[in-house]
Design an enzyme around this catalytic site. Structure first.
Site, mmCIF file in Angstrom:
data_model
loop_
_atom_site.group_PDB
_atom_site.id
_atom_site.type_symbol
_atom_site.label_atom_id
_atom_site.label_comp_id
_atom_site.label_asym_id
_atom_site.label_seq_id
_atom_site.Cartn_x
_atom_site.Cartn_y
_atom_site.Cartn_z
ATOM 1 C CE1 TYR A 53 9.917 -5.396 8.226
ATOM 2 C CE2 TYR A 53 9.042 -7.075 9.695
ATOM 3 C CZ TYR A 53 8.843 -6.008 8.832
ATOM 4 O OH TYR A 53 7.561 -5.573 8.575
ATOM 5 N NE ARG A 56 10.967 -5.470 3.384
ATOM 6 C CZ ARG A 56 10.170 -4.407 3.513
ATOM 7 N NH1 ARG A 56 9.399 -4.281 4.579
ATOM 8 N NH2 ARG A 56 10.159 -3.456 2.606
ATOM 9 C CG ASP A 91 14.694 1.926 0.444
ATOM 10 O OD1 ASP A 91 15.136 3.092 0.322
ATOM 11 O OD2 ASP A 91 13.753 1.491 -0.238
ATOM 12 C CG HIS A 106 5.275 3.413 6.410
ATOM 13 N ND1 HIS A 106 4.857 3.097 5.136
ATOM 14 C CD2 HIS A 106 4.227 4.053 7.000
ATOM 15 C CE1 HIS A 106 3.616 3.516 4.973
ATOM 16 N NE2 HIS A 106 3.216 4.099 6.082
ATOM 17 C CB SER A 174 -0.240 1.346 -4.634
ATOM 18 O OG SER A 174 -0.473 1.480 -3.241
#
Length: 229
Positions: A53, A56, A91, A106, A174
């Site tokens: 993380y 990220r 983000d 999330h 998705s």
């Protein structure tokens, strides 16, 4: 007055350089998700999870909003009705583009969570297992991210918003991950129009009244321009 609820996924941020789950060369391919994106993985090896993380978070800080993020901010600003973005992304590119009504189901890379007491705070650039919680001092700091096996944030409020929507739009997702994959069905049952904007049709594309395909930086600004015309 038309109420718009928008679900965004990794496809919105992909053109900003933030990889999706399934990019063959993406960050995810170098890690076992069971080890870095589950509570059990964190319990086994918190240093590895923080390493993942931290990388990220660095990618997120270095990325910039793209035309799709800016178009959605313009929609919120100029549309004659409420616009809510519910995002699966961790983000902050929606906010940096100017959107103010963004719900992160999330969690967020820029936030930290104490696994001991539940306190939340702004995450530093680099986090480590020994970092003490500012509230209780326990060395139980973790990213404020919803991992696999955990329940997304704010779901009751999200369901309420979906059922009050006049238009539900899914962008860059998705259609594989629940409960978000069921949002279109719930909104449609409540009477909302439904639209998918995606690079290619999702696995649940058949549930939408209309599907438009192409890069997010092209099809999202085009749709916003149509809505504001």
């Amino acid at each position: 007055m038309t109420k718009i609820v928008i679900l965004t996924g990794a496809g919105v941020s992909a053109e900003s350089g933030l990889g999706t789950f399934r990019d063959k060369d993406g960050l995810w391919t170098r890690y076992d998700l069971e080890e870095v994106a589950t509570p059990e993985g964190f319990a086994r090896n918190p240093a590895l999870v923080h390493e993942f993380y931290n990388a990220r978070r660095k990618n997120c800080v270095e990325a910039t909003p793209n035309a799709a993020h800016h178009a959605l901010a313009r929609l919120e600003r100029d549309f004659d009705g409420p616009v809510l973005i519910v995002t699966q992304n961790v983000d902050d590119l929606h906010e940096r583009a100017g959107s103010s009504h963004v719900w992160h189901m999330h969690g967020q890379l820029t936030r930290a969570l104490c696994a001991a007491c539940g306190h939340r705070w702004d995450a530093p650039a680099v986090m480590a297992p020994a970092d003490p919680c500012p509230a209780c001092a326990a060395p139980a700091t973790r990213p404020d991210i919803v991992w696999f096996g955990e329940y997304p944030y704010g779901m009751e409020a999200i369901w309420d918003e979906l059922r009050a929507a006049d238009l539900f739009v899914s962008i860059g997702t998705s259609g594989n991950v629940y409960p978000a994959a069921a949002f279109v069905q719930d909104a449609a049952r409540a009477g909302a129009q439904t639209l998918e904007l995606n690079l290619e049709p999702s696995i649940g594309a058949h549930d939408f009244e209309e599907v438009r395909t192409g890069p997010a930086t092209e099809i999202v600004p085009a749709w916003v321009a149509q809505m504001l015309a």
